[in-house]
Design a protein around this motif. Structure first.
Motif, PDB file in Angstrom:
ATOM      1  N   GLN A  52     -43.666 -45.619 -25.148  1.00  0.00           N
ATOM      2  CA  GLN A  52     -44.989 -45.230 -24.654  1.00  0.00           C
ATOM      3  C   GLN A  52     -44.880 -44.555 -23.292  1.00  0.00           C
ATOM      4  N   ASP A  53     -44.020 -45.088 -22.433  1.00  0.00           N
ATOM      5  CA  ASP A  53     -43.784 -44.455 -21.136  1.00  0.00           C
ATOM      6  C   ASP A  53     -43.258 -43.032 -21.320  1.00  0.00           C
ATOM      7  N   ALA A  54     -42.281 -42.882 -22.202  1.00  0.00           N
ATOM      8  CA  ALA A  54     -41.681 -41.571 -22.443  1.00  0.00           C
ATOM      9  C   ALA A  54     -42.709 -40.568 -22.944  1.00  0.00           C
ATOM     10  N   MET A  55     -43.589 -41.008 -23.830  1.00  0.00           N
ATOM     11  CA  MET A  55     -44.568 -40.101 -24.432  1.00  0.00           C
ATOM     12  C   MET A  55     -45.726 -39.771 -23.496  1.00  0.00           C
ATOM     13  N   LYS A  56     -45.847 -40.506 -22.398  1.00  0.00           N
ATOM     14  CA  LYS A  56     -46.835 -40.146 -21.383  1.00  0.00           C
ATOM     15  C   LYS A  56     -46.428 -38.881 -20.641  1.00  0.00           C
ATOM     16  N   VAL A  57     -45.124 -38.598 -20.645  1.00  0.00           N
ATOM     17  CA  VAL A  57     -44.604 -37.432 -19.931  1.00  0.00           C
ATOM     18  C   VAL A  57     -44.174 -36.332 -20.905  1.00  0.00           C
ATOM     19  N   ILE A  58     -43.463 -36.716 -21.947  1.00  0.00           N
ATOM     20  CA  ILE A  58     -42.948 -35.741 -22.907  1.00  0.00           C
ATOM     21  C   ILE A  58     -43.877 -35.642 -24.112  1.00  0.00           C
ATOM     22  N   SER A  59     -44.404 -34.447 -24.337  1.00  0.00           N
ATOM     23  CA  SER A  59     -45.210 -34.196 -25.541  1.00  0.00           C
ATOM     24  C   SER A  59     -44.284 -33.723 -26.657  1.00  0.00           C
ATOM     25  N   LYS A  60     -44.768 -33.797 -27.883  1.00  0.00           N
ATOM     26  CA  LYS A  60     -43.950 -33.326 -29.003  1.00  0.00           C
ATOM     27  C   LYS A  60     -43.700 -31.832 -28.891  1.00  0.00           C
ATOM     28  N   SER A  61     -44.699 -31.066 -28.458  1.00  0.00           N
ATOM     29  CA  SER A  61     -44.529 -29.618 -28.324  1.00  0.00           C
ATOM     30  C   SER A  61     -43.449 -29.291 -27.302  1.00  0.00           C
ATOM     31  N   TRP A  62     -43.430 -30.026 -26.175  1.00  0.00           N
ATOM     32  CA  TRP A  62     -42.381 -29.801 -25.170  1.00  0.00           C
ATOM     33  C   TRP A  62     -41.012 -30.089 -25.779  1.00  0.00           C
ATOM     34  N   LEU A  63     -40.885 -31.197 -26.507  1.00  0.00           N
ATOM     35  CA  LEU A  63     -39.597 -31.583 -27.065  1.00  0.00           C
ATOM     36  C   LEU A  63     -39.120 -30.593 -28.119  1.00  0.00           C
ATOM     37  N   ILE A  64     -40.039 -30.021 -28.886  1.00  0.00           N
ATOM     38  CA  ILE A  64     -39.664 -28.995 -29.850  1.00  0.00           C
ATOM     39  C   ILE A  64     -39.102 -27.779 -29.109  1.00  0.00           C
ATOM     40  N   GLY A  65     -39.800 -27.341 -28.058  1.00  0.00           N
ATOM     41  CA  GLY A  65     -39.325 -26.208 -27.279  1.00  0.00           C
ATOM     42  C   GLY A  65     -37.973 -26.476 -26.638  1.00  0.00           C
ATOM     43  N   PHE A  66     -37.799 -27.660 -26.081  1.00  0.00           N
ATOM     44  CA  PHE A  66     -36.539 -28.023 -25.432  1.00  0.00           C
ATOM     45  C   PHE A  66     -35.406 -28.076 -26.460  1.00  0.00           C
ATOM     46  N   THR A  67     -35.722 -28.553 -27.662  1.00  0.00           N
ATOM     47  CA  THR A  67     -34.720 -28.609 -28.721  1.00  0.00           C
ATOM     48  C   THR A  67     -34.327 -27.212 -29.175  1.00  0.00           C
ATOM     49  N   GLU A  68     -35.286 -26.288 -29.222  1.00  0.00           N
ATOM     50  CA  GLU A  68     -34.952 -24.912 -29.595  1.00  0.00           C
ATOM     51  C   GLU A  68     -33.972 -24.313 -28.596  1.00  0.00           C
ATOM     52  N   ALA A  69     -34.051 -24.751 -27.348  1.00  0.00           N
ATOM     53  CA  ALA A  69     -33.153 -24.243 -26.311  1.00  0.00           C
ATOM     54  C   ALA A  69     -31.848 -25.026 -26.243  1.00  0.00           C
ATOM     55  N   GLU A  70     -31.920 -26.347 -26.354  1.00  0.00           N
ATOM     56  CA  GLU A  70     -30.765 -27.196 -26.058  1.00  0.00           C
ATOM     57  C   GLU A  70     -30.254 -28.038 -27.232  1.00  0.00           C
ATOM     58  N   GLY A  71     -31.004 -28.109 -28.306  1.00  0.00           N
ATOM     59  CA  GLY A  71     -30.622 -28.976 -29.414  1.00  0.00           C
ATOM     60  C   GLY A  71     -29.612 -28.339 -30.350  1.00  0.00           C
ATOM     61  N   SER A  72     -28.935 -29.181 -31.136  1.00  0.00           N
ATOM     62  CA  SER A  72     -27.931 -28.695 -32.075  1.00  0.00           C
ATOM     63  C   SER A  72     -27.987 -29.503 -33.364  1.00  0.00           C
ATOM     64  N   PHE A  73     -28.139 -28.803 -34.489  1.00  0.00           N
ATOM     65  CA  PHE A  73     -28.082 -29.416 -35.822  1.00  0.00           C
ATOM     66  C   PHE A  73     -26.759 -28.971 -36.446  1.00  0.00           C
ATOM     67  N   TYR A  74     -25.913 -29.927 -36.852  1.00  0.00           N
ATOM     68  CA  TYR A  74     -24.602 -29.534 -37.355  1.00  0.00           C
ATOM     69  C   TYR A  74     -24.031 -30.584 -38.305  1.00  0.00           C
ATOM     70  N   ILE A  75     -22.880 -30.272 -38.881  1.00  0.00           N
ATOM     71  CA  ILE A  75     -22.157 -31.174 -39.784  1.00  0.00           C
ATOM     72  C   ILE A  75     -20.864 -31.577 -39.088  1.00  0.00           C
ATOM     73  N   VAL A  76     -20.569 -32.869 -39.046  1.00  0.00           N
ATOM     74  CA  VAL A  76     -19.389 -33.345 -38.330  1.00  0.00           C
ATOM     75  C   VAL A  76     -18.498 -34.181 -39.260  1.00  0.00           C
ATOM     76  N   LYS A  77     -17.207 -34.118 -39.028  1.00  0.00           N
ATOM     77  CA  LYS A  77     -16.246 -34.869 -39.829  1.00  0.00           C
ATOM     78  C   LYS A  77     -16.117 -36.292 -39.318  1.00  0.00           C
ATOM     79  N   LYS A  78     -16.258 -37.252 -40.218  1.00  0.00           N
ATOM     80  CA  LYS A  78     -16.167 -38.662 -39.844  1.00  0.00           C
ATOM     81  C   LYS A  78     -14.990 -39.368 -40.514  1.00  0.00           C
ATOM     82  N   GLY A  79     -14.236 -38.659 -41.303  1.00  0.00           N
ATOM     83  CA  GLY A  79     -13.086 -39.222 -41.994  1.00  0.00           C
ATOM     84  C   GLY A  79     -12.396 -38.145 -42.797  1.00  0.00           C
ATOM     85  N   PRO A  80     -11.234 -38.446 -43.400  1.00  0.00           N
ATOM     86  CA  PRO A  80     -10.488 -37.444 -44.175  1.00  0.00           C
ATOM     87  C   PRO A  80     -11.321 -36.759 -45.256  1.00  0.00           C
TER      88      PRO A  80
END
Length: 286
Positions: free
Chosen positions: A152-180
């Motif tokens: 609740q504290d976090a959402m008082k400052v960060i809106s979903k729209s802000w987080l979407i914009g920040f993710t477009e700039a800084e976020g990463s969606f990818y596939i990672v290896k976790k085993g052979p």
């Protein structure tokens, strides 16, 4: 709209710049800029269409970077300052915005002489060269006492729209290896500064902040965490990150995700990433 303004602030917190300098002709120049790979011109033109001022350019540079810029200082005062005053930057980038705003308003002050303006703006420029104080926190966090104790504290400052914009700039969606023979979906946002921002993001996305040697990161690889991320960002993003997300999310929702299939998705996403990083890539605009 509020959603666009919050989104723009999020993008700017990630990839925006407030810059002022004295030209060779002795004139102070002011620029608000958002930079992206040529691959993501879509995002820059979206910003331009919403603000109805500024320009998008693709400089002949080695880093394959395109820019949305506003250089007309009167346009910056009229269109940009009101946005960032009402919807403040959440990262330490706010420090440079404050100095930028102070300087550009001095430039627009008709009661000051050219000599007075030059002296005052030079002092502000010297202050900006000293860099951001190590303990600096954006004043936006003062409404919760610069301390996050709950989602609740976090959402008082960060809106979903802000987080979407920040993710477009800084976020990463990818596939990672976790085993052979094991590949999994992953999501990550990293920052060198602004631990409070990552802490709040982690709260909202139900993740944890991990401290590395030179940076902090929020990472998701668990199936339940990825499911939450997939649902949170569904049909939200404006730029080419939306394409990366769709491929990533659709592959996660497949019933059959064996190693061969996941390898194909990983290679596809790497190809998309290689386009983004290709210095020889030229995006033609009609």
């Amino acid at each position: 709209s509020t959603e666009f303004y919050e989104w723009l602030v999020g993008v700017t917190d990630g990839d925006g710049t407030f810059h002022f300098r004295k030209t060779n002709k002795g004139i102070w120049s002011f620029t608000f800029k958002v930079a992206q790979s040529n691959y993501n011109l879509r995002l820059l033109y979206f910003i331009k269409s919403k603000l109805a001022v500024g320009s998008v350019s693709v400089p002949d540079s080695k880093d394959n970077t395109a820019e949305f810029r506003i250089r007309n200082y009167q346009h910056i005062i009229q269109y940009i300052l009101p946005i960032f005053d009402k919807y403040p930057l959440l990262t330490s980038k706010h420090f440079h915005y404050d100095l930028f705003k102070e300087a550009i308003l001095i430039m627009a002050n008709t009661s000051l002489s050219t000599e007075q303006k030059n002296l005052l703006i030079t002092k502000i420029k010297e202050k900006s060269k000293l860099g951001i104080p190590t303990d600096y926190i954006s004043p936006a966090w003062s409404i919760i006492g610069n301390t996050i104790n709950s989602t609740q504290d976090a959402m008082k400052v960060i809106s979903k729209s802000w987080l979407i914009g920040f993710t477009e700039a800084e976020g990463s969606f990818y596939i990672v290896k976790k085993g052979p023979q094991r590949l999994v979906h992953a999501f990550e946002i990293t920052q060198k500064l602004d631990v409070i921002v990552l802490t709040a993001i982690a709260m909202i996305l139900q993740l944890k902040v991990v401290k590395k040697k030179t940076y902090f990161t929020v990472v998701a690889t668990g199936s339940n965490d990825i499911k939450f991320i997939v649902e949170y960002y569904f049909k939200t993003m404006k730029g080419m990150k939306a394409l990366e997300y769709r491929i990533w999310a659709r592959s996660f929702n497949k019933d059959r995700k064996d190693f061969e299939y996941m390898t194909k998705i990983q290679n596809l996403m790497r190809k998309i990433r290689s386009i983004r990083l290709d210095k020889n890539f030229k995006f033609k605009c009609l």
